[in-house]
Design a protein around this motif. Structure first.
Motif, short mmCIF file in Angstrom:
data_model
loop_
_atom_site.label_atom_id
_atom_site.label_comp_id
_atom_site.label_asym_id
_atom_site.label_seq_id
_atom_site.Cartn_x
_atom_site.Cartn_y
_atom_site.Cartn_z
N SER A 151 -12.41 -39.86 -1.23
CA SER A 151 -11.23 -39.46 -0.48
C SER A 151 -10.24 -38.81 -1.45
N VAL A 152 -9.53 -37.78 -1.00
CA VAL A 152 -8.60 -37.07 -1.88
C VAL A 152 -7.49 -38.03 -2.34
N PHE A 153 -7.24 -38.05 -3.63
CA PHE A 153 -6.25 -38.93 -4.27
C PHE A 153 -6.53 -40.41 -4.04
N SER A 154 -7.81 -40.78 -3.90
CA SER A 154 -8.10 -42.21 -3.74
C SER A 154 -7.76 -43.03 -5.00
N PRO A 155 -7.70 -42.45 -6.21
CA PRO A 155 -7.23 -43.27 -7.33
C PRO A 155 -5.76 -43.66 -7.14
N LEU A 186 -8.83 -39.24 -11.55
CA LEU A 186 -8.46 -38.04 -10.80
C LEU A 186 -9.34 -36.86 -11.20
N GLY A 187 -9.56 -35.99 -10.25
CA GLY A 187 -10.50 -34.87 -10.40
C GLY A 187 -11.57 -35.10 -9.34
N LEU A 188 -11.33 -34.58 -8.12
CA LEU A 188 -12.16 -34.94 -6.97
C LEU A 188 -13.65 -34.67 -7.19
N ARG A 191 -15.28 -37.00 -9.83
CA ARG A 191 -15.34 -38.40 -9.38
C ARG A 191 -16.38 -38.55 -8.27
#
Lengths: 515, 368
Positions: A151-155, A186-188, A191
């Motif tokens: 998911s985008v920005f899941s971190p 970070l880095g979709l 990751r």
């Protein structure tokens, strides 16, 4: 006491340690089923050391099995790659930059659905449970057994990945599920790539963990066991079973950590000279320095926490050639055939080992067989080997100041003089099992990698919050609270943006608490 | 006119990182987007400015926002079309070509995406010859060309058209909208005629980026010194070599500012070089004296591979060679220096062209 085991491609090494003391060690061939090799190694180790099984409190295992599976494209599952991101990211779907052969092995089952977060925590789009249920129906229809969710920005916010996993699990109870927020930073794309590889390794991870368990059961060793991960810290076997991708770089990490332990040094250069290649890496606070550029595994770009290791073609079996007044060492090597092909063992190939014997710097095989070697050639070869080591050490150094160099590996006899830039050279006695020792002494860690807003809090407050969170994570992973140390802090402001957003990365580690 | 295929993009992206002078964003994402678009829609026509009709309409297309967000929230690919078509409908005239705002960093490859998707030819030009942090910092500003009307669009379907009296106002308003859009947005701006393009833009910069990228790649493949090759092809100078000792970063007014300290090695032993950056490298200070400044290009390279290193990727311990490349003459005019010279960025010095500073080197475009 603890047992450290290193299950490599060729050998399975085991070491037993009492606190910081090495009681004994052994080296046996790795077997295809893994477990019988471990059983042989442990039986031999316990026999030799006469350590009683009830005195063993934990077993730590390092393995290169999962890395090899991806590199060899074998024993991998097909994967449902689910990305929560629409309406963003469509232009670069999951697995977009993968090598075609690996992508085909994994089946390219791509699902792009609504969801994801902005950098500041707002939702890009809400998660749509019905959309996830439709994905589940398709996964079931295709008979896929493993899913990767990113998911985008899941971190920054893990909640959507967790909600999507709950829905998939409710629909398909025995589906393996890997979450990107558990795998990387970070880095979709990077990751997500790692998460998809992780999903493909689920069956193998269960089998390998089961063979570790059965080996320990067979020996009546009913103790907790742990697997070492990329950054030199441990994870529980249950966690490793779910996140095998986190073991990808544990080999070089364990070797460097073992060298740190054997030498007693926290900040040093480690030079591991094997039969074919040498690895040079830098220890900082007792941990390998991490690579800053993206690391490719099996041709796939990832952003793992990997040690920054420089490999070059110098080993005990490297070929020595001369042309005019130039000497060339390697990169090819006689490898494990050293004891047949090299001159000192009666063969006809001139190797680096022959050179050091001829120079009277080592006593291996029969010196008389190299007595006639041209002394100028011997000298030039010694100079060239030394230059290769000097250069590698210099390249990996982080400051102009001299620092200690720890030499491990069977090929370390090739270093016959001082190394430039080394304050001293340390050659530990148990260097051949540095990897297993590295596994035995591994610590547990916790990491935070997140964007903090500096509106309403100072940078120091944000860093303190991150440090606390990393420490809490390490304790939750099994570290004893009084041993927790912060080993890495990095903050990068998000450029081109007002509002003072800063990306903070903090790593905390501690000794495993022993009940 | 020539066709740009996927293999050309690899070299363009690498060369653009050199011209990015430490900023401009990592071109990996931009390159992949352009590759996807070209694979789906076919190669892009790249035309020289001289081939463009005087009355043709051209617009810049670019990505705006934080590079750190761009690697996480990727575009859906339609934003850029949306921005260009919004601008076109506002203008009420067909846009005939697109072109690059900056040849450095991610924006070197973004226009290829829209060109491929819409079948639009692209002009081999840009407005900087490098990367700069703000959208008014382009050569068309020097010729009184307005950035507006400008269209801005996001992946959610939002779009806006901005009109502003100055290009600095356009920057201010677009920056605010970008943040609301989630810190990345795609933009279409600087609508201009072919006549204006030929006068105000820097021609041939995409080809220049490609040549730089190819030179670097071929030198490495042939085991030749990549830095020597790079200096020759750019007419640049080796400024310093050493190891990164410290990198400090802070956020000021929405920019990543900071300093990197490099301790000298070899010929620069016992010297120190400090680089100041605001997204891009601004000045290089050797032992207290500024020896290279904007608008000339300052790029940090890996000392072994010649790979350009962005300010975000710069880390303690790296062994690097710092090079300086002369800026385009347009930036060296009094007005050019007013908008991108050292004083604009807060350094109270007169700009001295790099080739004058390094005149004692005796030769240009080579290692010391």
């Amino acid at each position: 006491m603890r047992i450290g085991i290193d299950v490599g491609g060729t050998n399975t090494d085991a070491v037993v340690m009492d606190g910081s003391q090495v009681i004994g060690w052994t080296k046996t061939p790795t077997t295809p089923d893994v477990s019988s090799g471990i059983i042989t190694a442990l039986t031999d180790l316990l026999d030799r050391t006469a350590v009683a099984k009830q005195d063993i409190s934990a077993v730590m295992i390092g393995t290169t099995h999962f890395t090899n599976a991806v590199v060899e494209r074998r024993r991998l599952l097909e994967v449902a790659a689910v990305r929560l991101a629409l309406p963003a990211t469509e232009t670069l779907p999951p697995m977009v930059d993968w090598p075609q052969d690996l992508a085909e092995v994994l089946g390219q089952h791509i699902y792009l659905v609504h969801g994801g977060h902005e950098f500041d925590g707002r939702e890009i789009a809400p998660l749509d449970p019905d959309e996830i249920r439709r994905v589940a129906a398709d996964i079931r229809a295709k008979g896929l057994r493993s899913a990767a969710i990113s998911s985008v920005f899941s971190p920054v916010n893990t909640i959507m990945e967790e909600e999507a996993a709950d829905i998939l699990r409710a629909e398909i109870p025995d589906l393996y599920i890997s979450l990107s927020s558990q795998v990387g930073r970070l880095g979709l794309l990077e990751r997500e790539n790692a998460t998809i590889m992780n999903a493909s390794l689920q069956d193998l991870a269960r089998r390998v963990a089961a063979s570790f368990r059965s080996a320990l059961n067979h020996l009546d060793l009913h103790v907790p066991f742990y697997i070492s991960q990329n950054d030199g810290t441990l994870m529980s076997a249950d966690y490793a079973e779910r996140y095998p991708v986190l073991t990808f770089a544990s080999g070089p990490t364990n070797s460097m950590r073992g060298a740190a332990f054997l030498s007693g040094l926290k900040d040093a250069m480690v030079v591991d000279i094997g039969g074919t290649t040498s690895d040079v890496g830098m220890l900082i606070h007792g941990f390998p320095r991490e690579a800053s550029v993206s690391v490719e595994i099996g041709g796939v770009r990832t952003n793992f926490r990997m040690p920054d290791v420089l490999s070059f073609g110098l080993g005990g079996g490297s070929l020595v050639r001369s042309q005019a007044d130039q000497v060339q060492i390697g990169p090819d090597s006689v490898g494990y055939e050293l004891t047949e092909k090299s001159l000192v063992f009666g063969g006809s190939t001139l190797t680096t080992t022959d050179i050091v014997v001829a120079a009277n710097k080592a006593d291996i095989g029969e010196r008389s067989r190299v007595a006639d070697l041209d002394s100028v050639l011997v000298q030039r070869s010694i100079d060239e080997m030394q230059r290769m080591v000097d250069r590698a050490v210099d390249r990996m150094k982080t400051s102009a100041a001299d620092l200690p160099v720890v030499l491990v590996g069977g090929g370390s006899i090739l270093v016959t003089r001082e190394i430039q830039g080394a304050s001293r050279i340390v050659r530990p006695e148990q260097a051949p099992v540095a990897n297993a020792i590295g596994a035995a002494i591994a610590q547990v860690g916790g990491e935070v990698d997140r964007v903090f807003s500096l509106d309403g809090q100072s940078r120091t407050e944000a860093l303190d919050a991150a440090k606390q969170e990393a420490s809490d994570k390490a304790i939750a992973a099994g570290a004893s609270p009084e041993t927790i140390q912060i080993v890495d802090v990095e903050d990068v402001p998000l450029s081109y943006l007002p509002g003072n957003a800063v990306r903070v990365r903090v790593k905390a580690v501690g000794d495993l608490s022993m009940a | 006119m020539r066709l740009i295929h996927p293999e050309n993009l690899e070299d363009i992206a690498l060369g653009a990182t050199v011209l990015g002078t430490g900023g401009g964003g990592d071109p990996y994402v931009g390159k992949l987007m352009a590759l996807q678009a070209i694979r789906r829609s076919g190669p892009v026509q790249l035309v020289d400015p001289s081939e463009v009709d005087d009355d043709a309409i051209i617009a810049h297309t670019a990505m705006m926002g934080a590079p750190t967000v761009m690697v996480e929230k990727l575009p859906n690919g339609r934003e850029i079309e949306h921005a260009l078509l919004s601008l076109q409908s506002y203008l009420g005239k067909k846009i005939d070509y697109t072109t690059s705002a900056e040849a450095g960093g991610i924006n070197s490859t973004i226009p290829f995406t829209v060109a491929a998707r819409l079948g639009l030819p692209m002009v081999d030009a840009d407005g900087m010859g490098r990367a700069f942090p703000e959208l008014q910092m382009v050569t068309p500003t020097l010729y009184g060309i307005s950035a507006t009307p400008m269209a801005i669009a996001d992946e959610k379907g939002n779009s806006a058209v901005i009109n502003a009296p100055t290009n600095r106002w356009t920057e201010t308003m677009a920056r605010t909208i970008t943040i609301d859009m989630g810190s990345t947005a795609l933009i279409a701006l600087y609508p201009m005629t072919g006549r204006q393009l030929k006068e105000a833009m820097i021609g041939g910069t995409l080809t220049r980026a490609e040549t730089i990228g190819r030179t670097l790649r071929e030198a490495r493949e042939g085991h030749r010194d990549p830095i020597e090759a790079l200096l020759r092809v750019t007419g640049g100078f080796e400024v310093f070599c050493g190891k990164v000792q410290d990198v400090r970063r802070r956020t000021e007014r929405g920019f990543a500012r900071g300093e990197a300290t490099i301790e000298g090695l070899d010929e620069d032993e016992s010297s120190k070089l400090v680089l100041h950056f605001q997204n891009e490298n601004l000045v290089a200070i050797r032992d207290g004296e500024i020896i290279v400044s904007v608008p000339d290009l300052i790029t940090v390279l890996d000392a072994e591979t010649g790979d350009p290193i962005t300010t975000e990727g710069l880390r303690y311990g790296f062994r690097v060679v710092v090079i300086g490349i002369p800026s385009h003459p347009k930036w060296r005019s009094p007005m050019g220096l007013e908008i991108v010279g050292p004083r604009y960025f807060g350094y109270d010095i007169d700009y001295v062209p790099i080739e004058e500073r390094f005149a004692d080197r005796g030769r240009e475009g080579g290692r010391r």
